[in-house]
Scaffold this motif. Sequence first.
Motif, PDB file in Angstrom:
ATOM      1  N   ASP A 353       0.845  -1.201   0.000  1.00  0.00           N
ATOM      2  CA  ASP A 353       0.000   0.000   0.000  1.00  0.00           C
ATOM      3  C   ASP A 353       0.878   1.249   0.000  1.00  0.00           C
ATOM      4  OD1 ASP A 353      -2.755  -1.042   0.223  1.00  0.00           O
ATOM      5  OD2 ASP A 353      -2.005  -1.918   2.088  1.00  0.00           O
ATOM      6  N   TYR A 354       0.529   2.204  -0.859  1.00  0.00           N
ATOM      7  CA  TYR A 354       1.276   3.450  -0.962  1.00  0.00           C
ATOM      8  C   TYR A 354       0.318   4.634  -0.929  1.00  0.00           C
ATOM      9  CZ  TYR A 354       5.688   1.191  -2.330  1.00  0.00           C
ATOM     10  OH  TYR A 354       6.839   0.454  -2.347  1.00  0.00           O
ATOM     11  N   VAL A 355       0.854   5.779  -0.517  1.00  0.00           N
ATOM     12  CA  VAL A 355       0.122   7.035  -0.666  1.00  0.00           C
ATOM     13  C   VAL A 355       0.989   7.955  -1.518  1.00  0.00           C
ATOM     14  CG1 VAL A 355       1.036   7.838   1.573  1.00  0.00           C
ATOM     15  CG2 VAL A 355      -0.893   9.020   0.522  1.00  0.00           C
ATOM     16  N   LEU A 356       0.379   8.515  -2.548  1.00  0.00           N
ATOM     17  CA  LEU A 356       1.090   9.368  -3.500  1.00  0.00           C
ATOM     18  C   LEU A 356       0.704  10.823  -3.290  1.00  0.00           C
ATOM     19  CD1 LEU A 356       2.692  10.092  -6.077  1.00  0.00           C
ATOM     20  CD2 LEU A 356       0.664   9.420  -7.402  1.00  0.00           C
ATOM     21  N   PHE A 357       1.726  11.658  -3.052  1.00  0.00           N
ATOM     22  CA  PHE A 357       1.535  13.106  -2.995  1.00  0.00           C
ATOM     23  C   PHE A 357       1.986  13.652  -4.350  1.00  0.00           C
ATOM     24  CE2 PHE A 357       2.269  11.567   1.249  1.00  0.00           C
ATOM     25  CZ  PHE A 357       1.392  12.279   2.059  1.00  0.00           C
ATOM     26  N   ASP A 358       1.047  14.048  -5.183  1.00  0.00           N
ATOM     27  CA  ASP A 358       1.365  14.444  -6.562  1.00  0.00           C
ATOM     28  C   ASP A 358       1.000  15.909  -6.801  1.00  0.00           C
ATOM     29  OD1 ASP A 358       2.240  14.233  -9.139  1.00  0.00           O
ATOM     30  OD2 ASP A 358       0.503  13.109  -9.881  1.00  0.00           O
ATOM     31  N   GLY A 359       1.727  16.523  -7.745  1.00  0.00           N
ATOM     32  CA  GLY A 359       1.442  17.907  -8.092  1.00  0.00           C
ATOM     33  C   GLY A 359       1.851  18.885  -7.015  1.00  0.00           C
ATOM     34  N   CYS A 360       2.989  18.611  -6.367  1.00  0.00           N
ATOM     35  CA  CYS A 360       3.479  19.515  -5.319  1.00  0.00           C
ATOM     36  C   CYS A 360       4.151  20.737  -5.959  1.00  0.00           C
ATOM     37  CB  CYS A 360       4.476  18.793  -4.417  1.00  0.00           C
ATOM     38  SG  CYS A 360       3.797  17.325  -3.618  1.00  0.00           S
ATOM     39  N   LYS A 361       4.094  21.867  -5.268  1.00  0.00           N
ATOM     40  CA  LYS A 361       4.703  23.097  -5.770  1.00  0.00           C
ATOM     41  C   LYS A 361       6.195  23.096  -5.449  1.00  0.00           C
ATOM     42  CE  LYS A 361       0.494  25.842  -5.066  1.00  0.00           C
ATOM     43  NZ  LYS A 361      -0.127  26.964  -4.320  1.00  0.00           N
TER      44      LYS A 361
END
Length: 395
Positions: A353-361
Amino acid sequence: MSNVPIIILREGSEEVKEKEALTRNVNAMVAIAETVKSTLGPRGMSKMLVTSLGDAKITNDGAEILNSLDIENVSAVMMVNLAKTIDKEIGDGTTAAVIFCAQLLKNALELVEQAVHPQHITHGYRLATDKALHIITSIAETISKDDLTVLKNIAITAMNAKDVADFKEFLADLSIKAVKQVEGEDTFGKVSNIKIVKAPGKSLTDSKLINGLYLKKEKTDSSMPNVIKNAKIAVIRRKLAVAKTEFDAQIQISSPSDIQRFLDQEGSVLTKYIAIFKKLGVNMIVNNSDISDKFGSMLAREGIAAVKSVGESDYKAVLKATGATFVDDLTSLSEADLGFAETVTFEKIDKDDYVLFDGCKNPKAVSLVLKGGLEKILDTAEITLKDVLSVVAKV
């Protein structure tokens, strides 16, 4: 008699002195080099590593092979430590360094056998080192870290002898983009901010760079949302649960209403935490500490997702990726402390299981997602990319 030292050795021990000891030590170090010698160069062969549990792994990476060896000889351990130092300080060239060092030792042993004192040999090697450095400095060319052509050639060279050489141009471009994203005053020290995630896929050419971060964590409560848009992220260290007292206590309840009052009082503590998050619009929580099942359920009802017990290296990566500030005291949490990501997605990659933090500034921590059909290819690509990233960052 009292001045005579008493030395107790294990049964089967033997004492070796002078030239015989020197010869044994040199031969042990040369044997280490011979183990990885056949892996060097574009025509180098891979080795099959078999663990004590019977698990097999095929690789031609010198550093990984040396790390897997079970060595008792102290001199041979020094050779392995040399490889580890090269790998840590530069990121590549461990095999070449070990082979070169072994050849110097063999030459030195021949001189010792001709009655040349080790001090004179050491002095000669120091003179040769100074001369070699002088020559290297005189023929060296100044390059710019912004010269992408040179950086790409360096990355390709680091992959020429690897099993993924067929994809070297694609992986070189991917590596340079990743390093450029995290570069700063100490770019080499920031290579650890590039997370490598392996995922099933058709080909390595399906691999991609994510301007954000993959975290190997599952959500605290299964009813929490799987996708969060325009995520406002709080990175905290606070046990989100009703605190237990240090001493045993008894509560006397005489009516059902007493039970309800007790539960309400217990819940009011958690409700205060919820109010803080809702006031700031927080919809994603990364907690270094624990989150109780009850509070996880309360967060889920408010549409807030969370991960708990996040390790130090992982939460620091989240801070760098999202721009959040680490907070211990929830009462001091403010809008300025929150991080941002266009989307936060909980997903399963292979069996994890993963959590993706995408589109960071402007993230200072990114992720490389490697895709391939075989686990061996993915493992090789991961090891190779770590070397390439280090070499490019060193430049």
